[in-house]
Design an enzyme around this catalytic site. Structure first.
Site, mmCIF file in Angstrom:
data_model
loop_
_atom_site.group_PDB
_atom_site.id
_atom_site.type_symbol
_atom_site.label_atom_id
_atom_site.label_comp_id
_atom_site.label_asym_id
_atom_site.label_seq_id
_atom_site.Cartn_x
_atom_site.Cartn_y
_atom_site.Cartn_z
ATOM 1 N N TYR A 1 -0.189 8.958 15.146
ATOM 2 C CA TYR A 1 1.062 8.219 15.348
ATOM 3 C C TYR A 1 2.236 9.133 15.690
ATOM 4 C CZ TYR A 1 -1.446 5.041 12.111
ATOM 5 O OH TYR A 1 -2.360 4.256 11.471
ATOM 6 N N GLY B 1 0.852 -1.187 0.000
ATOM 7 C CA GLY B 1 0.000 0.000 0.000
ATOM 8 C C GLY B 1 0.887 1.235 0.000
ATOM 9 N N CYS C 1 -10.956 21.762 17.113
ATOM 10 C CA CYS C 1 -10.917 22.095 18.538
ATOM 11 C C CYS C 1 -10.349 20.928 19.349
ATOM 12 C CB CYS C 1 -12.311 22.465 19.017
ATOM 13 S SG CYS C 1 -12.949 23.853 18.099
ATOM 14 N N GLU C 2 -9.071 20.665 19.143
ATOM 15 C CA GLU C 2 -8.339 19.611 19.854
ATOM 16 C C GLU C 2 -6.885 20.061 19.910
ATOM 17 O OE1 GLU C 2 -9.337 16.391 20.832
ATOM 18 O OE2 GLU C 2 -11.325 16.347 19.898
HETATM 19 C C1 LIG Z 1 -2.625 -2.440 5.882
HETATM 20 C C2 LIG Z 1 -2.365 -3.757 5.273
HETATM 21 C C3 LIG Z 1 -1.546 -3.860 4.135
HETATM 22 C C4 LIG Z 1 -0.812 -2.686 3.530
HETATM 23 O O1 LIG Z 1 0.206 -2.226 4.353
HETATM 24 P P1 LIG Z 1 1.248 -1.153 3.801
HETATM 25 O O2 LIG Z 1 2.131 -0.900 4.964
HETATM 26 O O3 LIG Z 1 0.480 0.063 3.410
HETATM 27 O O4 LIG Z 1 1.982 -1.758 2.660
HETATM 28 C C5 LIG Z 1 -1.400 -5.108 3.562
HETATM 29 N N1 LIG Z 1 -2.023 -6.193 4.063
HETATM 30 C C6 LIG Z 1 -2.811 -6.131 5.162
HETATM 31 C C7 LIG Z 1 -3.466 -7.363 5.648
HETATM 32 C C8 LIG Z 1 -3.010 -4.919 5.799
HETATM 33 O O5 LIG Z 1 -3.770 -4.861 6.887
#
Ligand SMILES: *Cc1c(COP(=O)(O)O)cnc(C)c1O
Length: 418
Positions: free
Chosen positions: A316, A275, A342-343
């Site tokens: 985070y 991702g 407002c935080e």
């Molecule tokens: C969030 C997630 C991903 C993607 O993670 P990245 O760090 O964005 O690559 C892949 N597989 C599962 C099961 C996830 O929960």
């Protein structure tokens, strides 16, 4: 590597002047670069050339259907974690045979929808989920392709909130308990045992933990084989990190090389679920400075984007570089860049060196393509922002800014208040 650079004194996305987009679309907005998205996807996918694999983009990191369509046109699949993401992926034209479904809490309804769609595989995370899937599949007389997400108990050495492969995390089935679950599943009428999956966390900056977890999973696959359970798919999850600040994560080529070396002659189709590494540095959040003020302790820059638009700094303590859109703003100042929410936790940068900007200036919050828009909310009744895709010298609105009526859509007065 990305395509956000200065030309003629102003920050551009590819060849598009960001100030022009801001004038026409308003601020704040997310802005993605088509060339960066494509190059990152291809770099990752090509790194695994030579072995059977499917790159299933993790939809939760950046889920706009235009972006899902782009990756699917490049041969990608999707890793989904909800019925809503299944809906998006199908709308975007992702081949169901390239969709894997992860997550600890799939509902009966969601299981049924994914069975109807005919997805590649369910990454099942508990025995009770397996039973629910067997029932759902029996109801509509189909077979459910299953892989179990095993928890290898490996420390990914990342932020605690995004570590998922430790014994104490809620994810997966402990690898030492998984054999019994596979044996049970392999006798179930509507279940086809197809694979093993694992995903140990996000924003990993070393290959070590990936290799360690693959080694454990490989040993487990050998144990399955001794018990006459043969699998065809190995899902290694996502998690490869990116450079937000000074991190030096491995290039996808190095990541793939380490994995190929550890795989040996294992005869499986690999599923990869990247991702962040694909979209993280392919998107930015553009915001305008509303006011600046200096109190006794420090300087604040108040911008028109808040924690509801980009949650990562608040959630985070994540770092995002902030760049001026006007290159002439070369001065630096240590300040908090804060939003209108407002935080006290509403900040995009806290006590960081940032460009010394004036009210009215535009700033780019960098590396915001992953877990940016998708984590945004309507908190403080703020419309979710627009998403824009730049390609060469033009830009495309891929999501309209929400309107006030969008904000109350679905709300209703009960009769006694009318
Ligand atoms: C969030 C997630 C991903 C993607 O993670 P990245 O760090 O964005 O690559 C892949 N597989 C599962 C099961 C996830 O929960």
């Amino acid at each position: 590597m990305h395509h956000f650079h200065y030309h003629n004194g102003r920050l551009h996305a590819e060849s598009v002047d960001i100030e022009t987009i801001a004038r026409e679309v308003g601020t704040p907005f997310y802005l993605y670069s088509h060339a960066t998205l494509s190059q990152h996807f291809k770099a990752f996918d090509h790194a695994f050339a030579g072995i059977p694999h499917i790159t299933c983009f993790a939809v939760k990191s950046c889920s706009n259907i235009a972006i899902l369509r782009l990756f699917s046109s490049l041969g990608g699949g999707a890793d989904i974690v909800s019925g809503g993401e299944l809906f998006r992926a199908l709308k975007a034209g992702v081949d169901p045979k390239k969709i894997v479904y992860s997550g600890v809490g799939k509902t009966e309804e969601e299981l049924r929808q994914a069975l109807h769609a005919g997805i590649l595989m369910f990454n099942v995370e508990s025995e009770q989920e397996l039973d629910a899937l067997q029932n759902a599949a029996a109801d509509i007389d189909v077979t459910a392709p299953v892989s179990f997400r095993v928890n290898p108990d490996v420390d990914p050495k990342t932020h605690a909130y995004i570590s998922t492969g430790l014994a104490k995390n809620k994810f997966g089935i402990a690898i030492d308990q998984a054999l019994a679950v596979y044996q049970r599943a392999s006798k179930m009428k509507n279940i086809e045992v197809k694979g093993v999956s694992c995903h140990i966390g996000s924003q990993l900056t070393q290959v070590g933990p990936f290799v360690e977890s693959l080694r454990k999973v490989k040993n487990f696959i050998a144990r399955l084989a001794e018990n006459n359970i043969r699998i065809s798919h190995l899902d290694l999850g996502g998690g490869l990190g990116i450079t937000y600040d000074r991190e030096e994560p491995p290039h996808p080529d190095a990541y793939a090389a380490a994995i190929k070396a550890e795989l040996g002659d294992l005869n499986c189709t690999l599923i990869l679920e990247p991702g962040r590494v694909i979209v993280g540095n392919a998107g930015i959040l553009v915001s305008r400075i509303l006011y600046t003020k200096t109190n006794i302790a420090k300087k604040f820059m108040i911008v028109d984007a808040g924690m509801n638009d980009l949650a990562r700094p608040s959630l985070y303590g994540a770092y995002h570089a902030i760049m001026p859109v006007n290159e002439q703003r070369t001065g630096k100042v240590v300040a908090d860049v804060v939003g209108p929410i407002c935080e006290t936790g509403d900040f995009l940068a806290k006590e960081k060196e940032v460009p010394d900007c004036e009210p009215g200036d535009l700033v780019a919050v960098m590396s915001a393509g992953a877990y940016g828009f998708t984590m945004s909310s309507n908190y403080n009744t703020r419309p979710r922002v627009a998403e824009v895709l730049a390609k060469d010298d033009s830009y495309h609105l891929i999501r309209h800014r929400e309107t006030y009526s969008d904000l109350i859509r679905g709300e209703e007065l009960p009769d006694f208040l009318k």
